[in-house]
Each structure stands twice: as C-alpha cells, then as structure tokens.
Motif scaffolding. Structure first.
Motif, PDB file in Angstrom:
ATOM      1  N   ILE A   1      43.993  51.960  36.342  1.00 55.83           N
ATOM      2  CA  ILE A   1      42.551  52.139  36.459  1.00 55.83           C
ATOM      3  C   ILE A   1      41.839  51.343  35.367  1.00 55.83           C
ATOM      4  CG2 ILE A   1      42.428  54.246  35.055  1.00 55.83           C
ATOM      5  CD1 ILE A   1      40.454  55.270  37.330  1.00 55.83           C
ATOM      6  N   GLY A   2      40.824  50.596  35.766  1.00 57.94           N
ATOM      7  CA  GLY A   2      40.147  49.669  34.868  1.00 57.94           C
ATOM      8  C   GLY A   2      40.506  48.233  35.147  1.00 57.94           C
ATOM      9  N   SER A   3      41.524  48.010  35.985  1.00 60.07           N
ATOM     10  CA  SER A   3      41.974  46.653  36.318  1.00 60.07           C
ATOM     11  C   SER A   3      41.595  46.315  37.757  1.00 60.07           C
ATOM     12  CB  SER A   3      43.492  46.549  36.141  1.00 60.07           C
ATOM     13  OG  SER A   3      44.002  45.361  36.720  1.00 60.07           O
ATOM     14  N   ILE A   4      40.878  45.212  37.953  1.00 60.60           N
ATOM     15  CA  ILE A   4      40.478  44.800  39.306  1.00 60.60           C
ATOM     16  C   ILE A   4      41.688  44.418  40.157  1.00 60.60           C
ATOM     17  CG2 ILE A   4      39.202  43.062  40.639  1.00 60.60           C
ATOM     18  CD1 ILE A   4      37.090  43.104  38.443  1.00 60.60           C
ATOM     19  N   PRO A   5      42.589  43.537  39.670  1.00 59.70           N
ATOM     20  CA  PRO A   5      43.793  43.245  40.471  1.00 59.70           C
ATOM     21  C   PRO A   5      44.638  44.496  40.699  1.00 59.70           C
ATOM     22  CG  PRO A   5      43.540  41.652  38.688  1.00 59.70           C
ATOM     23  CD  PRO A   5      42.564  42.747  38.433  1.00 59.70           C
ATOM     24  N   GLY A   6      44.670  45.374  39.700  1.00 59.52           N
ATOM     25  CA  GLY A   6      45.446  46.600  39.836  1.00 59.52           C
ATOM     26  C   GLY A   6      44.935  47.483  40.955  1.00 59.52           C
ATOM     27  N   ALA A   7      43.605  47.564  41.107  1.00 65.49           N
ATOM     28  CA  ALA A   7      43.024  48.380  42.178  1.00 65.49           C
ATOM     29  C   ALA A   7      43.433  47.850  43.545  1.00 65.49           C
ATOM     30  CB  ALA A   7      41.500  48.392  42.052  1.00 65.49           C
ATOM     31  N   VAL A   8      43.460  46.535  43.688  1.00 63.58           N
ATOM     32  CA  VAL A   8      43.852  45.925  44.965  1.00 63.58           C
ATOM     33  C   VAL A   8      45.331  46.183  45.240  1.00 63.58           C
ATOM     34  CG1 VAL A   8      44.048  43.771  46.255  1.00 63.58           C
ATOM     35  CG2 VAL A   8      42.067  44.162  44.774  1.00 63.58           C
ATOM     36  N   ILE A   9      46.170  45.967  44.231  1.00 61.79           N
ATOM     37  CA  ILE A   9      47.610  46.198  44.396  1.00 61.79           C
ATOM     38  C   ILE A   9      47.876  47.664  44.723  1.00 61.79           C
ATOM     39  CG2 ILE A   9      49.832  46.228  43.176  1.00 61.79           C
ATOM     40  CD1 ILE A   9      48.830  43.789  41.592  1.00 61.79           C
ATOM     41  N   GLY A  10      47.221  48.571  43.985  1.00 59.34           N
ATOM     42  CA  GLY A  10      47.396  49.997  44.241  1.00 59.34           C
ATOM     43  C   GLY A  10      46.959  50.391  45.639  1.00 59.34           C
ATOM     44  N   GLY A  11      45.825  49.867  46.087  1.00 56.67           N
ATOM     45  CA  GLY A  11      45.336  50.167  47.431  1.00 56.67           C
ATOM     46  C   GLY A  11      46.304  49.723  48.503  1.00 56.67           C
ATOM     47  N   LEU A  12      46.835  48.519  48.360  1.00 57.66           N
ATOM     48  CA  LEU A  12      47.786  48.010  49.346  1.00 57.66           C
ATOM     49  C   LEU A  12      49.077  48.823  49.352  1.00 57.66           C
ATOM     50  CD1 LEU A  12      47.326  44.144  48.864  1.00 57.66           C
ATOM     51  CD2 LEU A  12      46.430  45.580  50.709  1.00 57.66           C
ATOM     52  N   LEU A  13      49.557  49.203  48.162  1.00 54.52           N
ATOM     53  CA  LEU A  13      50.794  49.995  48.083  1.00 54.52           C
ATOM     54  C   LEU A  13      50.617  51.363  48.738  1.00 54.52           C
ATOM     55  CD1 LEU A  13      52.080  49.166  44.471  1.00 54.52           C
ATOM     56  CD2 LEU A  13      53.023  48.388  46.655  1.00 54.52           C
TER      57      LEU A  13
END
Length: 291
Positions: free
Chosen positions: A234-246
């Motif tokens: 949380i706080g990371s833009i690429p992380g939010a996308v990766i988390g959403g896809l996973l």
C-alpha cells in the motif's frame, strides 16, 4: 482455449480491483488514511450511470462523463466535510470517520434508490473478437486497456508534474512541504479528486461486466481492492496494479476448479498470509514512526 479465457477473465477482474486499489493507495500514501468510503464512491458512480442512461435516456458517453465527474466531486466533498477538519486529529479518529462516511453513503443510497438491484444499461455492444482462433470479449479487452492507460497516466502525473511532486513532498513530510510553500490541503484534495476519478472509471468498468447497481456493491469490491493494495504494497502505484491482478487471478482460479463458493475466502486468506509473511507487501517499503 479454456486456459486463455480464464486468463482473460482474471485480467478483467484484476483490472477493476487494480483501479480501485490505486485510489486506496494514493490516499494512504499521502495522509496514511484507509479511506473505507472509497468502495461506496464506486457504488455512487454506478447509480449515476443508471440514472443517466435508464431514467434520463442519455447516451453512454454522457453517463461516462457524468459518472467520473460525480465521483470526483463526491471524493473532494467527503475530504472537505469529513476529513479536512480532522487533519491534526489522531489517526484512529479519521479511520472511524471513514467507516461512518461509508455507512452514510450505503444507507443513503438504500433510502433513495431502494434495496433492489438496478440494471445498468450496456455502455457498448458486447461482442467477441477473434484473434488467432481465440474468442476474446470486447468488454474484457476494453477493461484491460483502460486500466493500463489509467495506470500510465497516473504514473506520469505523480512523477513528472508539479502537482505530482507536491503530492510526493506531502507524502514524505507534510510539515516540511508546508514550510516550502506547498498548499497541503489543496494537494490532499487533489489526491482525493484523482483517486475518486479512478473510482468513477472503476464504476463504469464494473457496470460493464456485471450490469447492476446495489447500495452494498461497494463493500466487497472495496474490501478486495484493499486486500490488493496491501498485497502489492500500500502506497505503491505499481504494487496496487500487481496486487489487483493477483487477487483477480486467484478468484478466477478458485472458480475454475469448481470452488467458486470459496473465492471470497481465498482473498481473505491471501491477506492473512501477506500480513504474516511480508506485512509491507510485494513492493511496499517499511514505514518509520517519528517520535
């Protein structure tokens, strides 16, 4: 063929979660607030689309514009009315307020529109596109494309623009940013506006896929997006996308093996495992408390 279809379904579902998670992660990255009303802003966007197309008979592109604009204005209004007066209050107070705003929006929608589901008319004709002998859904492809474009635009906004630099400065040290002449309140309101605009886009994509609006639709959607944000960091833009896809792929995989009744439980299991093994998420960074 079935495998490709499931992958596409995972990408479509994960893309919606990613858009919602981006709204969570932006607000948290600036003021460390878990805006639990974010999912309900999406619910409002879905109802706006239903009103514009079903009740007023306007074309889909008008519904798209008004839904995004309505969600953006609602997000800024919530910040000004509910969160701004508590800027210097304990973090728990703001968190409780966010939960209160969420309940207010849900019950307000039920009071105004009723508890039954409203059918949102189609934004586009749902057709299949044949690529290399594979039948691909036009709605799924559009969802993936819109999410990719939104992520790129958001990344450029945060990293390359003056407002984006102000957002990063406020995120790093709010006091120092204020001393440097940055209007902290306006920067935070802008962050809410961008996050809520993403919620408006998410509402449209979700309505395309499921074609209905209910007062409680934002609860599960927002919760799963929150899991996605935590998973990615949380706080990371690429992380939010990766988390959403996973999270999207996990749900589709569980459904594909015949355990669809467990798909929600799997999402929460992922959250528990992440919090135990790597609390900062995949791309998150440890936070230090200043005393």
């Amino acid at each position: 063929m079935t495998f490709v279809t499931q992958v596409l379904n995972g990408l479509q579902l994960g893309s919606v979660y990613a858009l919602v998670a981006l709204g969570y992660t932006m607000v948290y990255g600036i003021i460390l607030l878990l805006n639990f009303a974010h999912g309900d802003i999406i619910m409002v966007g879905a109802y706006i689309s239903w009103i514009v197309m079903s009740q007023l008979g306007m074309p889909p592109f008008v519904a798209v514009i008004l839904s995004i604009a309505g969600c953006t204005l609602l997000g800024v209004l919530i910040d000004k009315v509910a969160y701004a007066p508590l800027r210097n209050a304990p973090r728990l107070s703001i968190l409780i307020t966010a939960i209160g705003v969420s309940y207010f929006l849900e019950n307000g929608a039920q009071l105004v529109f009723g508890a039954d589901a409203k059918v949102v008319p189609s934004f586009i004709d749902s057709t299949t596109i044949e690529i290399g002998g594979m039948q691909l859904s036009s709605v799924a492809l559009l969802t993936i494309l819109v999410t990719a474009i939104s992520t790129i635009v958001l990344t450029v906004l945060v990293n390359k623009t003056k407002l984006g630099k102000a957002m990063r400065a406020v995120s790093e040290d709010m006091g120092a940013a204020r001393l440097m002449g940055i209007n902290v309140n306006n920067t935070i309101s802008f962050t809410f506006a961008v996050g809520s605009a993403l919620a408006g886009i998410g509402a449209i994509l979700y309505s395309m896929a499921y074609s209905q609006a209910t007062p409680t639709m934002g609860i599960m959607l927002g919760t799963k997006a929150f899991v996605a944000a935590v998973l990615g960091g949380i706080g990371s833009i690429p992380g939010a996308v990766i988390g959403g896809l996973l999270v999207g792929f996990a749900e589709v995989a569980v459904s594909a093996i015949g355990l669809s009744v467990w798909k929600d439980a799997v999402v929460y299991l992922i959250l528990i495992v992440v919090l135990i093994v790597k609390p900062t998420g995949i791309l998150g960074r440890p936070m230090t408390e200043k005393v």
